[in-house]
Write a protein that holds these residues in place. Structure first.
Motif, PDB file in Angstrom:
ATOM      1  N   PHE A  59       0.841  -1.203   0.000  1.00  0.00           N
ATOM      2  CA  PHE A  59       0.000   0.000   0.000  1.00  0.00           C
ATOM      3  C   PHE A  59       0.871   1.246   0.000  1.00  0.00           C
ATOM      4  CE2 PHE A  59      -2.027   3.289   2.702  1.00  0.00           C
ATOM      5  CZ  PHE A  59      -3.117   3.577   1.896  1.00  0.00           C
ATOM      6  N   CYS A  64      -3.265   7.207  -1.893  1.00  0.00           N
ATOM      7  CA  CYS A  64      -4.646   6.868  -1.524  1.00  0.00           C
ATOM      8  C   CYS A  64      -5.513   8.127  -1.442  1.00  0.00           C
ATOM      9  CB  CYS A  64      -4.656   6.132  -0.195  1.00  0.00           C
ATOM     10  SG  CYS A  64      -6.306   5.632   0.302  1.00  0.00           S
ATOM     11  N   ILE A  65      -6.708   8.054  -2.060  1.00  0.00           N
ATOM     12  CA  ILE A  65      -7.630   9.207  -2.033  1.00  0.00           C
ATOM     13  C   ILE A  65      -8.833   8.923  -1.123  1.00  0.00           C
ATOM     14  CG2 ILE A  65      -6.944  10.176  -4.281  1.00  0.00           C
ATOM     15  CD1 ILE A  65      -9.372   8.641  -5.478  1.00  0.00           C
ATOM     16  N   SER A  66      -8.743   7.881  -0.334  1.00  0.00           N
ATOM     17  CA  SER A  66      -9.796   7.503   0.628  1.00  0.00           C
ATOM     18  C   SER A  66     -11.163   7.312  -0.013  1.00  0.00           C
ATOM     19  CB  SER A  66      -9.906   8.547   1.753  1.00  0.00           C
ATOM     20  OG  SER A  66      -8.646   8.840   2.268  1.00  0.00           O
ATOM     21  N   CYS A  67     -11.191   6.767  -1.213  1.00  0.00           N
ATOM     22  CA  CYS A  67     -12.477   6.589  -1.894  1.00  0.00           C
ATOM     23  C   CYS A  67     -13.244   5.385  -1.365  1.00  0.00           C
ATOM     24  CB  CYS A  67     -12.242   6.423  -3.391  1.00  0.00           C
ATOM     25  SG  CYS A  67     -11.307   4.945  -3.798  1.00  0.00           S
ATOM     26  N   GLU A  68     -12.542   4.482  -0.692  1.00  0.00           N
ATOM     27  CA  GLU A  68     -13.129   3.279  -0.078  1.00  0.00           C
ATOM     28  C   GLU A  68     -13.647   2.259  -1.085  1.00  0.00           C
ATOM     29  OE1 GLU A  68     -15.768   3.807   3.186  1.00  0.00           O
ATOM     30  OE2 GLU A  68     -14.493   5.305   4.130  1.00  0.00           O
ATOM     31  N   VAL A  69     -13.223   2.374  -2.326  1.00  0.00           N
ATOM     32  CA  VAL A  69     -13.617   1.366  -3.321  1.00  0.00           C
ATOM     33  C   VAL A  69     -13.095  -0.010  -2.897  1.00  0.00           C
ATOM     34  CG1 VAL A  69     -13.182   0.577  -5.690  1.00  0.00           C
ATOM     35  CG2 VAL A  69     -13.883   2.914  -5.286  1.00  0.00           C
ATOM     36  N   CYS A  70     -11.867  -0.002  -2.347  1.00  0.00           N
ATOM     37  CA  CYS A  70     -11.273  -1.283  -1.913  1.00  0.00           C
ATOM     38  C   CYS A  70     -12.144  -1.965  -0.868  1.00  0.00           C
ATOM     39  CB  CYS A  70      -9.863  -1.058  -1.384  1.00  0.00           C
ATOM     40  SG  CYS A  70      -9.743   0.241  -0.165  1.00  0.00           S
ATOM     41  N   VAL A  81     -10.323   1.994   6.279  1.00  0.00           N
ATOM     42  CA  VAL A  81      -9.878   3.301   5.785  1.00  0.00           C
ATOM     43  C   VAL A  81     -10.392   4.361   6.746  1.00  0.00           C
ATOM     44  CG1 VAL A  81      -9.745   4.788   3.752  1.00  0.00           C
ATOM     45  CG2 VAL A  81     -10.243   2.357   3.463  1.00  0.00           C
ATOM     46  N   TYR A  97      -4.719   3.505   7.446  1.00  0.00           N
ATOM     47  CA  TYR A  97      -5.206   2.454   6.536  1.00  0.00           C
ATOM     48  C   TYR A  97      -4.649   1.128   7.026  1.00  0.00           C
ATOM     49  CZ  TYR A  97      -6.402   0.129   2.141  1.00  0.00           C
ATOM     50  OH  TYR A  97      -6.951  -0.701   1.200  1.00  0.00           O
ATOM     51  N   CYS A 114      -8.738  -0.446  -7.265  1.00  0.00           N
ATOM     52  CA  CYS A 114      -8.211   0.810  -6.714  1.00  0.00           C
ATOM     53  C   CYS A 114      -7.939   1.781  -7.869  1.00  0.00           C
ATOM     54  CB  CYS A 114      -6.932   0.547  -5.926  1.00  0.00           C
ATOM     55  SG  CYS A 114      -6.170   2.052  -5.341  1.00  0.00           S
ATOM     56  N   PRO A 115      -8.579   2.966  -7.867  1.00  0.00           N
ATOM     57  CA  PRO A 115      -8.440   3.862  -9.020  1.00  0.00           C
ATOM     58  C   PRO A 115      -7.076   4.530  -9.129  1.00  0.00           C
ATOM     59  CG  PRO A 115      -9.764   4.899  -7.312  1.00  0.00           C
ATOM     60  CD  PRO A 115      -9.487   3.503  -6.849  1.00  0.00           C
ATOM     61  N   THR A 116      -6.338   4.611  -8.043  1.00  0.00           N
ATOM     62  CA  THR A 116      -5.058   5.320  -8.106  1.00  0.00           C
ATOM     63  C   THR A 116      -3.849   4.374  -8.086  1.00  0.00           C
ATOM     64  OG1 THR A 116      -4.997   5.511  -5.719  1.00  0.00           O
ATOM     65  CG2 THR A 116      -6.022   7.335  -6.898  1.00  0.00           C
ATOM     66  N   CYS A 118      -2.791   2.534  -5.799  1.00  0.00           N
ATOM     67  CA  CYS A 118      -1.975   2.598  -4.584  1.00  0.00           C
ATOM     68  C   CYS A 118      -1.886   1.247  -3.897  1.00  0.00           C
ATOM     69  CB  CYS A 118      -2.454   3.683  -3.641  1.00  0.00           C
ATOM     70  SG  CYS A 118      -4.029   3.368  -2.912  1.00  0.00           S
ATOM     71  N   LEU A 119      -2.721   0.310  -4.353  1.00  0.00           N
ATOM     72  CA  LEU A 119      -2.611  -1.058  -3.828  1.00  0.00           C
ATOM     73  C   LEU A 119      -1.987  -1.940  -4.896  1.00  0.00           C
ATOM     74  CD1 LEU A 119      -6.142  -1.551  -2.226  1.00  0.00           C
ATOM     75  CD2 LEU A 119      -3.990  -1.298  -1.010  1.00  0.00           C
TER      76      LEU A 119
HETATM   77  S1  SF4 Z   1      -9.446   1.980  -3.436  1.00  0.00           S
HETATM   78 FE1  SF4 Z   1      -7.324   2.681  -3.389  1.00  0.00          FE
HETATM   79  S2  SF4 Z   1      -7.513   4.941  -3.296  1.00  0.00           S
HETATM   80 FE2  SF4 Z   1      -9.519   4.105  -2.734  1.00  0.00          FE
HETATM   81  S3  SF4 Z   1      -9.429   3.970  -0.480  1.00  0.00           S
HETATM   82 FE3  SF4 Z   1      -8.808   1.980  -1.294  1.00  0.00          FE
HETATM   83  S4  SF4 Z   1      -6.587   2.102  -1.342  1.00  0.00           S
HETATM   84 FE4  SF4 Z   1      -7.339   4.198  -1.169  1.00  0.00          FE
END
Ligand code: SF4
Ligand code: SF4
Length: 194
Positions: A59, A64-70, A81, A97, A114-116, A118-119
């Motif tokens: 990670f 991370c943009i804290s979108c919580e998609v994960c 998150v 996180y 994860c859109p960015t 970061c994972l």
């Molecule tokens: S999906 Fe990626 S960017 Fe969004 S909260 Fe999870 S780790 Fe962060």
């Protein structure tokens, strides 16, 4: 009398056949003893995981943009998150996180969505701990560079079956520059252009 002789004849035939088959079996077994064992001598020899191996998750806090998609795509909503909303900038700020690898099923959904980016999945598969609470990785532990089989001076890395040259079925005694079977797409294109 004739019947009895017949029975004795059949018995002898079967006994000879049985001895022959046992002999054949033994010769195959003894022949196997001359072959090189296929055993991968862990922990001194380790198989190099494949390029899509789903190991411990890595990670990157800064991305991370804290979108919580994960969390939403996780079958058990596992990643935690922790964020706050900054009114002035109207942005979320990530505070913490974590992923508990004692519960994770390593499906890779979080990494996939994860859109960015970061994972990511690493090739780390040795996660054993004496206390399961140690498996709850925070963002610092998740950000550690993964262990690599190929970087360990104590380990002889061995290739998996899919990475062996054509016709080779054992990773032992393989020359270091041996290529895996087949050609890369760019090589095929190059050949087509010639
Ligand atoms: S999906 Fe990626 S960017 Fe969004 S909260 Fe999870 S780790 Fe962060
Ligand atoms: S790998 Fe699967 S189970 Fe583990 S945190 Fe990601 S989505 Fe959840």
């Amino acid at each position: 009398m004739l019947k009895f002789l017949n029975q004795v004849g059949n018995y002898t035939k079967e006994a000879v056949q049985a001895a022959k088959y046992i002999g054949q079996g033994l010769s195959v077994t003894f022949d196997h003893m001359r072959r090189r064992p296929v055993t991968v001598q862990y922990p001194y020899e380790k198989l190099i995981p494949s390029e899509r191996f789903r190991g411990r998750i890595h990670f990157e806090f800064d991305k991370c943009i804290s979108c919580e998609v994960c969390v939403r795509v996780c079958p058990i909503n596992l990643p935690v998150v922790d964020w706050t909303f900054i009114k002035e900038s109207k942005k979320k700020q990530l505070k913490h996180y974590s992923i508990d690898f004692g519960v994770c099923i390593f499906c890779g959904n979080c990494v996939e969505y994860c859109p960015t980016n970061c994972l990511s999945m690493t090739e780390e598969y040795e996660l054993a701990a004496y206390d399961r609470h140690e498996l709850n990785f925070d963002n610092v532990a998740l950000g550690r560079l993964p262990y690599k089989v190929t970087d360990d001076p104590m380990v002889t890395p061995l290739r998996e079956f899919a990475y062996l040259p054509k016709g080779v079925d054992s990773p032992h005694d393989l020359p270091a520059n041996a290529r895996r079977a087949g050609k890369r797409p760019e090589e095929i294109l190059e050949e087509m252009e010639k």
